[in-house]
Design a protein around this motif. Structure first.
Motif, PDB file in Angstrom:
ATOM      1  N   THR A 169     -52.451  21.294  59.365  1.00 15.06           N
ATOM      2  CA  THR A 169     -51.041  20.970  59.529  1.00 15.06           C
ATOM      3  C   THR A 169     -50.197  22.212  59.290  1.00 15.06           C
ATOM      4  O   THR A 169     -50.500  23.013  58.416  1.00 15.06           O
ATOM      5  N   SER A 188     -42.939  19.360  61.728  1.00 14.76           N
ATOM      6  CA  SER A 188     -44.341  19.489  61.340  1.00 14.76           C
ATOM      7  C   SER A 188     -45.206  19.243  62.563  1.00 14.76           C
ATOM      8  O   SER A 188     -44.772  18.626  63.547  1.00 14.76           O
ATOM      9  N   SER A 248     -49.737  18.947  63.475  1.00 11.18           N
ATOM     10  CA  SER A 248     -51.126  19.122  63.071  1.00 11.18           C
ATOM     11  C   SER A 248     -51.978  19.224  64.328  1.00 11.18           C
ATOM     12  O   SER A 248     -51.801  18.463  65.285  1.00 11.18           O
TER      13      SER A 248
END
Length: 153
Positions: A54, A66, A68
């Protein structure tokens, strides 16, 4: 986009930021689908959260998202990547940040297959489709739509 975009490695203390970010970015869509449950949402983020995979999206040194990207063996033996926890702060959406992040990640994956899931009716699906993702399948509950981007033939 003129601002300085960075994808910094996350730290274990970033987990709470990602949990809260998911709520800010997805709660309205999940409520629309009758699927908002704070505890389940938190559990799903924490299950997918990995310091190794991440990253925190920063613009001008401030966190605004964010993402990942983790290795995926693929159920069909088609090794590649799984894209998840991709959230951009609502106040930063519509400024090309999601596209810029996606371009960087797809460059990292090279010619590998990349999979993701998106909520039914989500505006994010258009972003993914503009970058070569196509429909792969849909959950039985018709909440999640799975998209895939395969290497060019």
């Amino acid at each position: 986009m003129q601002a300085s975009l960075e994808l910094r490695p996350c730290r274990s203390d970033d987990a709470d930021y990602v949990v809260d970010l998911k709520e800010r970015t997805m709660r309205a869509d999940l409520e629309r689908l009758g699927r908002w449950h704070p505890e389940r949402s938190r559990d799903r983020v924490l299950a997918a959260f990995s310091v190794a995979h991440t990253r925190i999206v920063e613009v001008d040194s401030g966190p605004i998202g964010s993402v990942s990207l983790r290795p995926d063996a693929g159920a069909d033996g088609d090794a590649g990547w799984w894209l998840e926890l991709f959230y951009v702060e609502p106040s930063a959406q519509g400024r090309g940040i999601g596209s810029a992040v996606l371009v960087r990640l797809l460059a990292e994956t090279g010619e590998a297959t990349v999979r993701l899931d998106v909520l039914q009716g989500s505006r994010a699906r258009g972003l993914y489709e503009r970058h070569g993702f196509v429909f792969e399948s849909e959950d039985e509950d018709e909440i999640d739509v799975f998209l895939v981007r395969r290497p060019a033939a």
